[in-house]
Design a protein around this motif. Structure first.
Motif, PDB file in Angstrom:
ATOM      1  N   GLU A 407       0.850  -1.202   0.000  1.00 19.14           N
ATOM      2  CA  GLU A 407       0.000   0.000   0.000  1.00 19.14           C
ATOM      3  C   GLU A 407       0.880   1.244   0.000  1.00 19.14           C
ATOM      4  OE1 GLU A 407      -2.291   0.311   3.576  1.00 19.14           O
ATOM      5  OE2 GLU A 407      -0.573  -0.089   4.852  1.00 19.14           O
ATOM      6  N   PRO A 408       0.338   2.378  -0.528  1.00 19.95           N
ATOM      7  CA  PRO A 408       1.133   3.611  -0.520  1.00 19.95           C
ATOM      8  C   PRO A 408       1.235   4.195   0.893  1.00 19.95           C
ATOM      9  CG  PRO A 408      -1.033   3.997  -1.493  1.00 19.95           C
ATOM     10  CD  PRO A 408      -0.947   2.536  -1.187  1.00 19.95           C
ATOM     11  N   ARG A 409       2.414   4.691   1.237  1.00 24.38           N
ATOM     12  CA  ARG A 409       2.637   5.333   2.546  1.00 24.38           C
ATOM     13  C   ARG A 409       2.934   6.808   2.323  1.00 24.38           C
ATOM     14  NH1 ARG A 409       1.810   1.582   6.829  1.00 24.38           N
ATOM     15  NH2 ARG A 409       2.950   3.040   8.116  1.00 24.38           N
ATOM     16  N   ILE A 410       2.609   7.610   3.320  1.00 24.83           N
ATOM     17  CA  ILE A 410       2.889   9.045   3.213  1.00 24.83           C
ATOM     18  C   ILE A 410       3.689   9.516   4.420  1.00 24.83           C
ATOM     19  CG2 ILE A 410       0.797   9.554   1.900  1.00 24.83           C
ATOM     20  CD1 ILE A 410      -0.387  10.679   4.536  1.00 24.83           C
ATOM     21  N   LYS A 411       4.391  10.631   4.203  1.00 23.67           N
ATOM     22  CA  LYS A 411       5.058  11.297   5.323  1.00 23.67           C
ATOM     23  C   LYS A 411       4.183  12.500   5.655  1.00 23.67           C
ATOM     24  CE  LYS A 411       9.181  14.010   6.367  1.00 23.67           C
ATOM     25  NZ  LYS A 411      10.294  14.719   5.747  1.00 23.67           N
ATOM     26  N   ALA A 412       3.539  12.456   6.812  1.00 24.98           N
ATOM     27  CA  ALA A 412       2.613  13.523   7.200  1.00 24.98           C
ATOM     28  C   ALA A 412       3.297  14.452   8.182  1.00 24.98           C
ATOM     29  CB  ALA A 412       1.374  12.917   7.839  1.00 24.98           C
ATOM     30  N   THR A 413       3.215  15.758   7.905  1.00 25.07           N
ATOM     31  CA  THR A 413       3.770  16.768   8.819  1.00 25.07           C
ATOM     32  C   THR A 413       2.592  17.498   9.454  1.00 25.07           C
ATOM     33  OG1 THR A 413       5.565  17.060   7.252  1.00 25.07           O
ATOM     34  CG2 THR A 413       5.359  18.719   8.979  1.00 25.07           C
ATOM     35  N   ILE A 414       2.500  17.445  10.779  1.00 30.35           N
ATOM     36  CA  ILE A 414       1.366  18.075  11.471  1.00 30.35           C
ATOM     37  C   ILE A 414       1.912  19.080  12.476  1.00 30.35           C
ATOM     38  CG2 ILE A 414      -0.658  17.648  12.938  1.00 30.35           C
ATOM     39  CD1 ILE A 414      -0.574  14.731  11.843  1.00 30.35           C
ATOM     40  N   MET A 415       1.407  20.322  12.398  1.00 24.26           N
ATOM     41  CA  MET A 415       1.766  21.330  13.407  1.00 24.26           C
ATOM     42  C   MET A 415       0.521  21.578  14.248  1.00 24.26           C
ATOM     43  SD  MET A 415       4.204  23.917  11.331  1.00 24.26           S
ATOM     44  CE  MET A 415       4.980  24.618  12.748  1.00 24.26           C
ATOM     45  N   VAL A 416       0.685  21.548  15.569  1.00 23.79           N
ATOM     46  CA  VAL A 416      -0.496  21.560  16.435  1.00 23.79           C
ATOM     47  C   VAL A 416      -0.168  22.276  17.748  1.00 23.79           C
ATOM     48  CG1 VAL A 416       0.169  19.273  17.290  1.00 23.79           C
ATOM     49  CG2 VAL A 416      -2.180  19.996  17.540  1.00 23.79           C
ATOM     50  N   SER A 473      -2.440  22.162  11.512  1.00 17.82           N
ATOM     51  CA  SER A 473      -2.256  22.265  10.063  1.00 17.82           C
ATOM     52  C   SER A 473      -1.525  21.005   9.609  1.00 17.82           C
ATOM     53  CB  SER A 473      -1.485  23.528   9.701  1.00 17.82           C
ATOM     54  OG  SER A 473      -0.208  23.501  10.260  1.00 17.82           O
ATOM     55  N   PHE A 474      -1.868  20.548   8.401  1.00 21.79           N
ATOM     56  CA  PHE A 474      -1.487  19.211   7.966  1.00 21.79           C
ATOM     57  C   PHE A 474      -0.991  19.263   6.523  1.00 21.79           C
ATOM     58  CE2 PHE A 474      -3.385  15.444   5.708  1.00 21.79           C
ATOM     59  CZ  PHE A 474      -2.552  14.476   6.221  1.00 21.79           C
ATOM     60  N   ASP A 475       0.110  18.564   6.268  1.00 22.40           N
ATOM     61  CA  ASP A 475       0.631  18.500   4.903  1.00 22.40           C
ATOM     62  C   ASP A 475       1.211  17.102   4.714  1.00 22.40           C
ATOM     63  OD1 ASP A 475       1.645  19.497   2.380  1.00 22.40           O
ATOM     64  OD2 ASP A 475       3.612  19.247   3.302  1.00 22.40           O
ATOM     65  N   TYR A 476       1.123  16.548   3.497  1.00 23.93           N
ATOM     66  CA  TYR A 476       1.705  15.216   3.315  1.00 23.93           C
ATOM     67  C   TYR A 476       2.364  15.087   1.955  1.00 23.93           C
ATOM     68  CZ  TYR A 476      -2.349  13.937   0.411  1.00 23.93           C
ATOM     69  OH  TYR A 476      -3.306  13.884  -0.572  1.00 23.93           O
ATOM     70  N   GLN A 477       3.295  14.140   1.878  1.00 29.37           N
ATOM     71  CA  GLN A 477       3.853  13.785   0.571  1.00 29.37           C
ATOM     72  C   GLN A 477       4.006  12.269   0.527  1.00 29.37           C
ATOM     73  OE1 GLN A 477       7.037  16.283   1.901  1.00 29.37           O
ATOM     74  NE2 GLN A 477       8.525  14.914   0.967  1.00 29.37           N
ATOM     75  N   ILE A 478       3.829  11.707  -0.663  1.00 29.09           N
ATOM     76  CA  ILE A 478       3.868  10.251  -0.800  1.00 29.09           C
ATOM     77  C   ILE A 478       5.319   9.794  -0.805  1.00 29.09           C
ATOM     78  CG2 ILE A 478       3.313   8.372  -2.382  1.00 29.09           C
ATOM     79  CD1 ILE A 478       0.740   9.760  -2.899  1.00 29.09           C
ATOM     80  N   THR A 479       5.608   8.764   0.000  1.00 30.38           N
ATOM     81  CA  THR A 479       7.002   8.331   0.137  1.00 30.38           C
ATOM     82  C   THR A 479       7.274   7.022  -0.594  1.00 30.38           C
ATOM     83  OG1 THR A 479       6.376   7.309   2.235  1.00 30.38           O
ATOM     84  CG2 THR A 479       7.395   9.480   2.337  1.00 30.38           C
ATOM     85  N   GLY A 480       6.248   6.218  -0.888  1.00 35.44           N
ATOM     86  CA  GLY A 480       6.502   4.952  -1.587  1.00 35.44           C
ATOM     87  C   GLY A 480       5.538   3.883  -1.110  1.00 35.44           C
ATOM     88  N   TYR A 481       5.833   2.637  -1.488  1.00 35.90           N
ATOM     89  CA  TYR A 481       4.937   1.513  -1.158  1.00 35.90           C
ATOM     90  C   TYR A 481       5.579   0.596  -0.138  1.00 35.90           C
ATOM     91  CZ  TYR A 481       1.475   2.521  -4.734  1.00 35.90           C
ATOM     92  OH  TYR A 481       0.455   3.089  -5.442  1.00 35.90           O
ATOM     93  N   ARG A 482       4.738  -0.016   0.712  1.00 34.98           N
ATOM     94  CA  ARG A 482       5.253  -0.966   1.690  1.00 34.98           C
ATOM     95  C   ARG A 482       4.267  -2.112   1.855  1.00 34.98           C
ATOM     96  NH1 ARG A 482       6.019   1.492   7.173  1.00 34.98           N
ATOM     97  NH2 ARG A 482       7.178   2.986   5.955  1.00 34.98           N
TER      98      ARG A 482
END
Length: 602
Positions: A407-416, A473-482
């Protein structure tokens, strides 16, 4: 015919920021203060031309405008401004616009500070080797803290903010200083006027009267009306009908030279022929080496769009074809479903992109839609070594032939804010997240998680906003499959699989998901004359079941007294009838039941 502008007097820049930090309003003030648009034609968010952009208060398409500015040193400069979207779903628009310009104004709200999307957009700008001028907006608000935010920009992003512009885009304060900073701090473009034509295709869209309009940035050479040009990727040749610039309306010009941004039309019928990032050159004596271009946008979320009334299928086909003309990142193919009839399987860059397309079909073409559960693209590795891309869970091959699923995985950056950190960590753990780092940006925690994309596409963003009262606030980028332990869960109604409701789930959560789904369907499906089993199954194993009881007529009402066998006989006859009915009976699942069942509750 106008004189060619000297390269040293051109500045190309984009405005980047987090959502709602004031990009479009700043663009309005820059346009207004230079007299590009007369006051009577001025309106708020001038460059947001779509109804849906104006209603939602967001920018969806990057827009370009050319501004003539007379600087304090008496020289006149040509400023080409690109206003970009802030939402993560349209990050592709941002990265694409960046390649056409040399500098960026980084707008930061002086009351909110640096947010997740601010970081993401700065990285896009740095990747494109931009000179960055920080602009602190909203300094007219009582809660504005410019000194603290300057420190935060230096700590978190690592760029010098000591000379940041202090601006109020609403009142116009600091706009003149910002224009001077654009002229003196951003670099002029480079290019050779006598070299063969080399132009980058930045964007393209369909116009009813002109055909395809192509937005270009000239790198080398010059482009004139009636030139014969060649698109290097697909080799097609066209004759230029008109060229011009945006002010922000279309203004025809005689020629475009190096460093300039403008548009051309050449009676092109299909937007598909104009691939974003392509290089345009002259048919004869053209350049040999194309520009590097940029990777095409890859859809990450897929879902089925079906008309509520199947008679509207042709209308839906026309609507989708027209939308695809204007949106290169939207893909579609036809599909059929036993429950929903004919429709389309569509690919989107994210959930907001999906919502925008769905709203536009509803609003511009008046078609009622059913949207199936959004899903992502899985890589299914077969035992014979073949790899299949799975867009629709209903097409999952037999598990006996499958080696494993990725499945595709993402790197999520969350500032809270600090108060909600615990809730955010719990939410990410519940969604099978792996924590990678937890640091502090000034006084605010910045959390980075490795998350599966399919856990994010349903309702992660809504849940995040609700547990943090809208402050995260939330931002993500796709990192690959695992690889992970994923299975297809089918929903069976009266022993018939309902393909529109099948989904990919993690095996550990399948039972919980299945139970929630069958309980929901039991409430939503109306009762029939026979009992209906509703089951969730993985392969041949049923993991959850509910039974919808039958509506019954009282067949013994006419029996007054007499032997008990008389009543028994009537009841057995009714039972046999119900059994036969269930064998041949068809269960009608109303459309509302589908829509409600597909809204995932946590």
């Amino acid at each position: 015919m106008r004189a060619m502008t000297e390269l040293s007097h051109i500045r190309n820049f984009s405005i980047v920021a987090h959502i709602d930090h004031g990009k479009s309003t700043l663009a309005d003030r820059l346009i207004q203060s230079t007299g590009t648009v007369q006051d009577r034609e001025m309106k708020a968010q001038l460059l947001d031309s779509m109804d849906i952009e104006r209603e939602r208060g967001i920018t969806i398409k990057a827009q370009t405008v050319r501004i003539d500015y007379k600087a304090l040193n008496g020289e006149t400069y040509v400023l080409n401004l690109i206003d970009t979207p802030g939402h993560v779903d349209f990050a592709y628009e941002v990265s694409r616009s960046m390649r056409a310009v040399e500098g960026s104004l980084l707008v930061v709200d002086s009351t909110q500070g640096v947010e997740a999307q601010t970081l993401a957009n700065v990285y896009h700008a740095l990747d494109a080797d931009h000179e960055i001028v920080p602009v602190l907006n909203k300094i007219d608000l009582p809660a504005s803290e410019p000194d603290r935010i300057k420190e935060q920009i230096e700590d978190v992003i690592g760029i010098d903010a000591s000379e940041a512009m202090l601006v109020s885009a609403k009142t116009g304060q600091g706009i003149r200083e910002t224009l001077e900073a654009i002229v003196h701090r951003l670099p002029a473009p480079k290019g050779d006027r006598d070299a063969p034509l080399k132009a980058m295709l930045v964007d393209s869209w369909y116009d009813l009267y002109l055909g395809v309009v192509v937005l270009v940035r000239i790198m080398d050479g010059k482009l004139r009306k009636n030139d014969r040009i060649r698109f290097m990727q697909n080799g097609t040749v066209h004759q230029v009908d008109r060229i011009g610039v945006f002010k922000p309306g279309m203004l025809p010009v005689e020629e475009l030279g190096p460093g300039e941004i403008g548009f051309l039309t050449a009676s092109i019928k299909q937007v598909r022929d104009t691939k974003v990032g392509d290089t345009i050159t002259h048919e004869k004596k053209g350049t040999e080496t194309p520009l590097p271009g940029f990777a095409p946008s890859v859809p990450v979320v897929f879902c089925g769009l079906f008309p509520v009334d199947s008679a509207e299928f042709e209308d839906l086909r026309n609507a989708i074809e027209k939308l695809a003309l204007n949106d290169a990142s939207f893909s579609y193919e036809m599909e059929t479903s036993a429950a929903l009839g004919f429709g389309f399987r569509c690919g989107f860059l994210g959930l907001l992109h999906l919502e925008v397309i769905r709203d536009r079909i509803d609003r511009e073409y008046n078609i009622d839609l059913i949207t199936t559960a959004p899903s992502v693209v899985y890589n299914v590795h077969m035992k014979d070594g073949e790899m299949i891309e799975l867009h629709n869970p209903a097409d999952m091959p037999d598990l006996t032939h499958v080696s494993h699923v990725e499945e595709p995985r993402i790197k999520a950056t969350i500032m809270v804010p600090d108060d909600y950190l615990g809730d955010v960590l719990k939410l990410c753990q519940d969604r099978r997240g792996i924590q990678q780092e937890l640091t502090y940006a000034g006084s605010r925690p910045l959390v980075v998680y490795d998350l599966p994309l399919n856990e994010v596409v349903f309702d992660f963003y809504d849940r995040l906003k609700s547990v943090t009262k809208g402050y995260a606030s939330f931002d993500y980028q796709i990192t690959g499959y695992r690889q992970d332990n994923l299975v297809k869960m089918s929903i069976l109604v009266n022993d018939e699989p309902v393909d529109a409701l099948s989904m990919m789930v993690h095996r550990d959560r399948a039972e919980m998901r299945g139970r929630a789904m069958v309980e929901k369907l039991k409430e939503l499906i109306p009762r029939h004359m026979f009992k209906i089993p509703i089951q969730a199954a993985i392969g041949g194993k049923v993991i959850a079941r509910e039974t919808l009881s039958a509506m019954r007529k009282d067949v013994t009402a006419k029996c007054y007294g007499g032997d008990a066998t008389r009543k028994r006989k009537l009841l057995d006859k009714q039972k046999a009838g119900k059994k036969k009915m269930r064998q041949f009976g068809k269960v009608d699942i109303p459309q509302e039941a589908f829509i409600s069942a597909l809204k995932m509750d946590s």
